[in-house]
Design a protein around this motif. Structure first.
Motif, PDB file in Angstrom:
ATOM      1  N   UNK A 269      -2.323  36.634  15.181  1.00 21.22           N
ATOM      2  CA  UNK A 269      -3.157  35.958  14.187  1.00 21.22           C
ATOM      3  C   UNK A 269      -2.334  35.613  12.955  1.00 21.22           C
ATOM      4  N   UNK A 270      -1.492  36.537  12.514  1.00 24.14           N
ATOM      5  CA  UNK A 270      -0.633  36.283  11.356  1.00 24.14           C
ATOM      6  C   UNK A 270       0.310  35.114  11.618  1.00 24.14           C
ATOM      7  N   UNK A 271       0.834  35.029  12.840  1.00 24.45           N
ATOM      8  CA  UNK A 271       1.749  33.927  13.162  1.00 24.45           C
ATOM      9  C   UNK A 271       1.015  32.589  13.165  1.00 24.45           C
ATOM     10  N   UNK A 272      -0.210  32.568  13.685  1.00 24.92           N
ATOM     11  CA  UNK A 272      -0.977  31.321  13.680  1.00 24.92           C
ATOM     12  C   UNK A 272      -1.279  30.881  12.247  1.00 24.92           C
ATOM     13  N   UNK A 273      -1.586  31.835  11.377  1.00 26.72           N
ATOM     14  CA  UNK A 273      -1.868  31.512   9.976  1.00 26.72           C
ATOM     15  C   UNK A 273      -0.596  31.042   9.271  1.00 26.72           C
ATOM     16  N   UNK A 274       0.516  31.721   9.531  1.00 27.30           N
ATOM     17  CA  UNK A 274       1.797  31.326   8.927  1.00 27.30           C
ATOM     18  C   UNK A 274       2.151  29.900   9.296  1.00 27.30           C
ATOM     19  N   UNK A 275       1.996  29.546  10.569  1.00 30.52           N
ATOM     20  CA  UNK A 275       2.340  28.198  11.018  1.00 30.52           C
ATOM     21  C   UNK A 275       1.536  27.149  10.270  1.00 30.52           C
ATOM     22  N   UNK A 276       0.243  27.413  10.048  1.00 28.04           N
ATOM     23  CA  UNK A 276      -0.630  26.414   9.436  1.00 28.04           C
ATOM     24  C   UNK A 276      -0.552  26.388   7.909  1.00 28.04           C
ATOM     25  N   UNK A 277      -0.394  27.539   7.302  1.00 25.82           N
ATOM     26  CA  UNK A 277      -0.489  27.608   5.840  1.00 25.82           C
ATOM     27  C   UNK A 277       0.858  27.600   5.144  1.00 25.82           C
ATOM     28  N   UNK A 278       1.904  28.001   5.849  1.00 22.42           N
ATOM     29  CA  UNK A 278       3.206  28.143   5.214  1.00 22.42           C
ATOM     30  C   UNK A 278       3.364  29.448   4.452  1.00 22.42           C
ATOM     31  N   UNK A 279       2.302  30.268   4.387  1.00 24.57           N
ATOM     32  CA  UNK A 279       2.365  31.558   3.686  1.00 24.57           C
ATOM     33  C   UNK A 279       3.000  32.605   4.597  1.00 24.57           C
ATOM     34  N   UNK A 280       3.845  33.447   4.028  1.00 20.53           N
ATOM     35  CA  UNK A 280       4.435  34.513   4.851  1.00 20.53           C
ATOM     36  C   UNK A 280       4.219  35.908   4.284  1.00 20.53           C
ATOM     37  N   UNK A 281       3.442  36.021   3.189  1.00 20.93           N
ATOM     38  CA  UNK A 281       3.077  37.333   2.632  1.00 20.93           C
ATOM     39  C   UNK A 281       1.613  37.265   2.217  1.00 20.93           C
ATOM     40  N   UNK A 282       0.744  37.729   3.079  1.00 15.14           N
ATOM     41  CA  UNK A 282      -0.684  37.599   2.817  1.00 15.14           C
ATOM     42  C   UNK A 282      -1.421  38.772   3.441  1.00 15.14           C
ATOM     43  N   UNK A 283      -2.719  38.804   3.226  1.00 17.09           N
ATOM     44  CA  UNK A 283      -3.524  39.937   3.660  1.00 17.09           C
ATOM     45  C   UNK A 283      -4.683  39.457   4.523  1.00 17.09           C
ATOM     46  N   UNK A 284      -4.890  40.108   5.669  1.00 11.14           N
ATOM     47  CA  UNK A 284      -6.112  39.995   6.458  1.00 11.14           C
ATOM     48  C   UNK A 284      -6.952  41.234   6.156  1.00 11.14           C
TER      49      UNK A 284
END
Length: 470
Positions: A269-284
């Protein structure tokens, strides 16, 4: 925040009320109260239970069973005291029983499903006692009856729903009165608000370190346009995939990379979010149970709250190392389960800004693994069902997205939920399917860098078209 205070006001006392007892909220209740203040009213009235009423059991007997059940479970007779958002009371009042009868020739089963859907959108009213709605739905002849219960998440978690079903079934089947509970709801809440001391401070130090440098997650989902009053809605898509394929895949990937199924799905899930948002330090966020003793195992109440899942994506990190790091972080965060989201938002301002700044995204992840299905459950079928839950009224420019992955040998379920502009539901569903695509790819991939897995499966990492320009 509509005046919502982020910090618990220790020592708050209720106004003069005629009540049996009053007591502070437990941390998990405070967390849910904070989240409702963040997301807007009504979002947590989503717990529903339905039990069949045995033939020959009349309306009066159902009403008696409901009364006895609610007298036993104090959580279903609580409400907030006066103007205080942090003190609650148990009252003697109980909810009445609403009887809904199908018209001549009307399908009672269809009526039941319609009422369950309508009750899902019941507005929460924090100042009312007995926030549980009991409704008896019957056919025109009164022979087929179902008791459906709508529960406020503020006083009920997922385990509570199973307790409600079991206890009401026993009472309706004439199993006699239930044994007294080992501890009342007030005592269980007090257990969670006292004695934390050094343990709380140690956990806070750990979270301060873990959350250092996290960025607000923005630009992933559509937001209300600045130049238009696009209505905000709450809706979800439930997809069912028949067979054991995905269950077997998550089991295999978990074994290969020596990670838990939750860590596997959180990583993907983190990788899918990273690909779309460009963010690499975030919280679920993910819910965790705080039931820790036998008394809480049989009590209806809220004994769970969201915990941060810190995601740090290094494109060059090997997949196995990434998953193991995610697993270590979630174990550290879930093991204590003491501090609530609201407490962390107050104590760690950097984290608080990830929720309270305009444009923020709140992402929830749920993962269930079952080794066997209920033998009595209906045969699964491939399906896709869209459900609407009414208006979404966040406190500021905020969206809420939830992915619930349930894996069993007979089926996999994916619930993609979104609160925000109507078009966001499509984006939520699409990302959920991208996570499953990454799962399929990870099962046959070597232990190369995570960027290679993402690019080979979904394409090169891109900035989401929903992300605002900086």
């Amino acid at each position: 925040m509509r005046g919502f205070p982020l910090r618990r006001r220790e020592g708050t006392r209720p106004e003069e009320v005629n009540a049996l007892t009053y007591f502070p909220l437990s941390p998990e209740q405070e967390s849910m109260y904070f989240l409702e203040g963040l997301f807007g009213p009504g979002i947590f009235h989503n717990m529903r239970v339905t039990v069949a009423v045995p033939e020959g059991v009349g309306v009066d007997a159902v009403r008696d069973a409901v009364t006895r059940f609610q007298q036993r479970q104090d959580a279903l007779r609580t409400h907030l005291c006066g103007r205080s958002p942090f003190v609650q009371t148990v009252t003697a009042a109980t909810a009445g029983l609403v009887v809904t009868t199908a018209g001549p020739g009307e399908d009672a089963v269809a009526l039941l499903e319609r009422r369950r859907g309508e009750l899902l959108n019941t507005e929460q009213r924090r100042g009312e006692a007995a926030r549980t709605h009991f409704e008896l739905v019957q056919d025109a002849e009164g022979r087929t009856r179902h008791l459906t219960v709508a529960l406020d998440h503020f006083t009920c978690d997922g385990n509570s729903a199973a307790i409600v079903a079991a206890d009401l079934t026993r009472l309706l089947e004439g199993g006699g009165d239930l044994e007294p509970l080992p501890k009342g709801f007030a005592e269980l809440c007090r257990d969670r608000t006292t004695g934390a001391g050094a343990r709380r401070e140690k956990e806070l130090r750990g979270w301060t370190e873990a959350l250092e440098g996290v960025e607000p997650l923005t630009g992933l989902m559509p937001h209300r346009p600045a130049d238009g009053p696009a209505p905000l809605t709450r809706s979800q898509v439930d997809s069912t995939f028949v067979g054991s394929e995905l269950h077997d895949l998550v089991t295999a990937v978990s074994a290969t990379h020596e990670s838990t199924p939750f860590a596997v799905m959180a990583s993907l899930t983190a990788l899918a979010i990273w690909r779309r948002s460009g963010r690499n330090r975030f919280v679920l966020f993910s819910p965790v149970s705080t039931r820790r003793d036998a008394a809480s195992e049989v009590a209806v109440g809220l004994f769970a709250h969201d915990r941060p899942v810190v995601c740090r994506v290094d494109p060059d990190q090997p997949l196995s190392a990434f998953m193991k790091a995610m697993m270590a972080g979630t174990w550290r965060g879930f093991r204590g389960a003491l501090l609530s989201v609201s407490e962390l938002a107050w104590e760690i301002p950097e984290f608080g800004r990830t929720l309270l700044d305009d444009g923020a995204e709140y992402i929830q992840l749920h993962v269930w693994m079952e080794d066997a299905d209920d033998a009595h459950a209906a045969d699964p079928v491939e399906r896709r069902v869209v459900t609407g839950h009414g208006a979404f009224e966040p406190s500021h420019d905020l969206t809420v997205t939830t992915w619930r992955f349930g894996f069993s040998p007979r089926r996999t379920t994916l619930r993609s939920y979104f609160g925000g502009p109507a078009g966001g539901l499509e984006a939520s569903e699409e990302i959920g399917h991208e996570v499953l695509a990454l799962l399929r790819a990870a099962a046959g991939a070597d232990d190369g860098p995570v960027s290679r897995l993402v690019e080979s499966t979904l394409g090169a990492a891109t900035v989401s078209p929903h992300r605002p320009e900086h």
